[in-house]
Design a protein around this motif. Structure first.
Motif, short mmCIF file in Angstrom:
data_model
loop_
_atom_site.label_atom_id
_atom_site.label_comp_id
_atom_site.label_asym_id
_atom_site.label_seq_id
_atom_site.Cartn_x
_atom_site.Cartn_y
_atom_site.Cartn_z
N ILE A 80 27.04 -4.79 -17.29
CA ILE A 80 26.32 -5.05 -16.05
C ILE A 80 27.29 -5.05 -14.88
O ILE A 80 28.20 -5.88 -14.81
N GLY A 81 27.09 -4.12 -13.96
CA GLY A 81 27.93 -4.05 -12.76
C GLY A 81 29.24 -3.32 -12.99
O GLY A 81 29.50 -2.78 -14.08
N PRO A 82 30.10 -3.28 -11.98
CA PRO A 82 31.39 -2.59 -12.08
C PRO A 82 32.29 -3.24 -13.13
O PRO A 82 32.14 -4.42 -13.44
N TRP A 83 33.22 -2.45 -13.65
CA TRP A 83 34.18 -2.94 -14.64
C TRP A 83 35.57 -2.87 -14.04
O TRP A 83 35.98 -1.86 -13.49
N LEU A 84 36.33 -3.97 -14.13
CA LEU A 84 37.71 -4.03 -13.68
C LEU A 84 38.61 -4.48 -14.83
O LEU A 84 38.14 -5.16 -15.75
N PRO A 85 39.88 -4.12 -14.79
CA PRO A 85 40.81 -4.59 -15.83
C PRO A 85 40.95 -6.10 -15.79
O PRO A 85 40.68 -6.75 -14.78
N LEU A 107 50.99 -0.76 -12.79
CA LEU A 107 50.12 -1.80 -13.33
C LEU A 107 49.35 -2.52 -12.23
O LEU A 107 48.53 -3.40 -12.52
N ARG A 108 49.59 -2.17 -10.97
CA ARG A 108 48.81 -2.80 -9.90
C ARG A 108 47.35 -2.42 -10.05
O ARG A 108 47.02 -1.39 -10.63
N MET A 109 46.47 -3.26 -9.54
CA MET A 109 45.05 -3.09 -9.80
C MET A 109 44.52 -1.74 -9.33
O MET A 109 43.72 -1.09 -10.02
N ALA A 110 44.93 -1.28 -8.16
CA ALA A 110 44.43 -0.02 -7.63
C ALA A 110 44.76 1.14 -8.56
O ALA A 110 43.94 2.05 -8.76
N ALA A 111 45.95 1.13 -9.13
CA ALA A 111 46.34 2.21 -10.04
C ALA A 111 45.59 2.11 -11.36
O ALA A 111 45.20 3.12 -11.95
N MET A 112 45.35 0.89 -11.83
CA MET A 112 44.61 0.70 -13.07
C MET A 112 43.17 1.17 -12.93
O MET A 112 42.60 1.76 -13.85
N VAL A 113 42.58 0.93 -11.77
CA VAL A 113 41.20 1.34 -11.53
C VAL A 113 41.07 2.86 -11.61
O VAL A 113 40.07 3.39 -12.12
N VAL A 114 42.08 3.58 -11.11
CA VAL A 114 42.04 5.04 -11.17
C VAL A 114 42.02 5.52 -12.62
O VAL A 114 41.31 6.48 -12.96
N LEU A 115 42.75 4.86 -13.50
CA LEU A 115 42.78 5.26 -14.90
C LEU A 115 41.41 5.13 -15.57
O LEU A 115 41.13 5.82 -16.55
N GLU A 116 40.57 4.26 -15.01
CA GLU A 116 39.23 4.08 -15.58
C GLU A 116 38.37 5.33 -15.42
O GLU A 116 37.35 5.48 -16.10
N ARG A 117 38.75 6.23 -14.53
CA ARG A 117 37.98 7.44 -14.31
C ARG A 117 38.26 8.51 -15.36
O ARG A 117 37.56 9.53 -15.42
N LEU A 118 39.28 8.29 -16.16
CA LEU A 118 39.68 9.28 -17.15
C LEU A 118 38.95 9.08 -18.46
O LEU A 118 38.53 7.97 -18.80
N THR A 119 38.81 10.15 -19.22
CA THR A 119 38.28 10.03 -20.57
C THR A 119 39.36 9.36 -21.43
O THR A 119 40.55 9.36 -21.07
N PRO A 120 38.99 8.77 -22.57
CA PRO A 120 40.00 8.14 -23.43
C PRO A 120 41.17 9.07 -23.78
O PRO A 120 42.34 8.66 -23.63
#
Length: 298
Positions: A80-85, A107-120
């Motif tokens: 439910i809703g957005p997912w963050l690390p 490991l900063r949050m902005a960089a981690m969020v970008v990785l969420e756009r990638l396939t596994p």
């Protein structure tokens, strides 16, 4: 069963690898522990044949994290809703086990969020090759594919990351200045002052997992974000909202932790800056991701 005595030196590195791949320190710890156990189960002859123990462990962690990412992808379809690390809260002391880990710029949050756009597979290939410089033969071993396919995954991931262009880490003094300015604007209820502190393309992302009151969609634009923040101060009261804001380092950047009281949920928030303004606000409110931040436990 004893753990091989020479593994501890790789622990921080492997945790960083696992966290970048999964966004969860708990999952990273599990993957690292399993990799250690697999190494310990090898015979002396098999272990002696490993030319680079660090690379071997990294590849195993990558393979384990790939399995977790695929499972997580199924779970997130109903999230439910957005997912963050999971936020990493650390101190500045060398005795803090996370202090060394969060020095990594990626490991900063902005960089981690970008990785969420990638396939596994893309995420694993990007971390192993682009971040850690492992050859594609080893990346392929982690992914269970050919080196050519591993190269394709890394190329596509690299393109996606470059297009997203996460803002670099700002100086701590600049981060502190903006947080203080936001606090003053909220205290005064000055929406215009708040808008001027926000980048025109600012995005506010709250991850509650449906377990705490929060916006369930990303909020874009300086005026909309300012209205939402001002609205929160009116809903809870300025004094109540700003009380118990504790400055903390979140993934190596200045943020704050809110202890939760008077109906205000516990949260950890960190800003990403661009061109001297706040470009993103990441708020983690999901209790499942805050246990370590507040209680030092999984």
């Amino acid at each position: 069963m004893s753990i091989a005595p020479d593994i501890e030196e790789h622990r921080a590195h492997l945790l960083g690898v696992g966290y970048r791949m999964t966004g969860s320190l708990a999952d990273a710890e599990d993957a690292v522990q399993e990799a250690w156990l697999r190494l310990n189960r090898l015979s002396e002859v098999e272990r002696a044949s490993i030319r680079d123990q660090r690379a071997w462990l990294t590849t195993v962690v990558g393979r384990l994290c790939l399995d977790r990412l695929r499972s997580a992808g199924v779970r997130r379809e109903t999230y439910i809703g957005p997912w963050l690390p999971e936020p990493l809260i650390s101190g500045t002391s060398e005795d803090d086990p996370l202090a060394l880990l969060v020095r990594d710029e990626e490991l900063r949050m902005a960089a981690m969020v970008v990785l969420e756009r990638l396939t596994p597979p893309q995420r694993v290939a990007f971390v192993l090759h682009d971040a850690l410089s492992l050859p594609f033969e080893e990346v392929a071993a982690a992914l269970g594919c050919s080196p050519a396919t591993a190269r394709q995954h890394a190329t596509r991931a690299r393109r996606a990351v470059l297009e997203a262009r996460p803002a670099p880490r700002a100086e701590v003094a600049e981060q502190q200045r903006l947080i203080k300015a936001v606090t003053h604007a909220l205290s005064a209820g000055d929406a215009q002052a708040l808008v001027e502190l926000l980048h025109p393309d600012v995005v506010m992302v709250n991850d509650s997992g449906g377990m705490a009151p929060a916006a369930r969609r990303e909020v874009h634009g300086a005026e909309k974000v300012a209205r939402l923040l001002i609205g929160l101060t009116r809903r809870y009261g300025v004094d109540e909202l700003l009380r118990d804001w504790t400055p903390v380092l979140v993934n190596g950047e200045q943020g704050y932790r809110h202890g939760g009281h008077s109906g205000i949920p516990e949260s950890v928030t960190v800003y990403s800056l661009r061109e001297g303004r706040i470009a993103a606000i990441y708020g983690v409110l999901s209790p499942a991701k805050l246990a370590r931040a507040f209680y030092g436990a999984r």
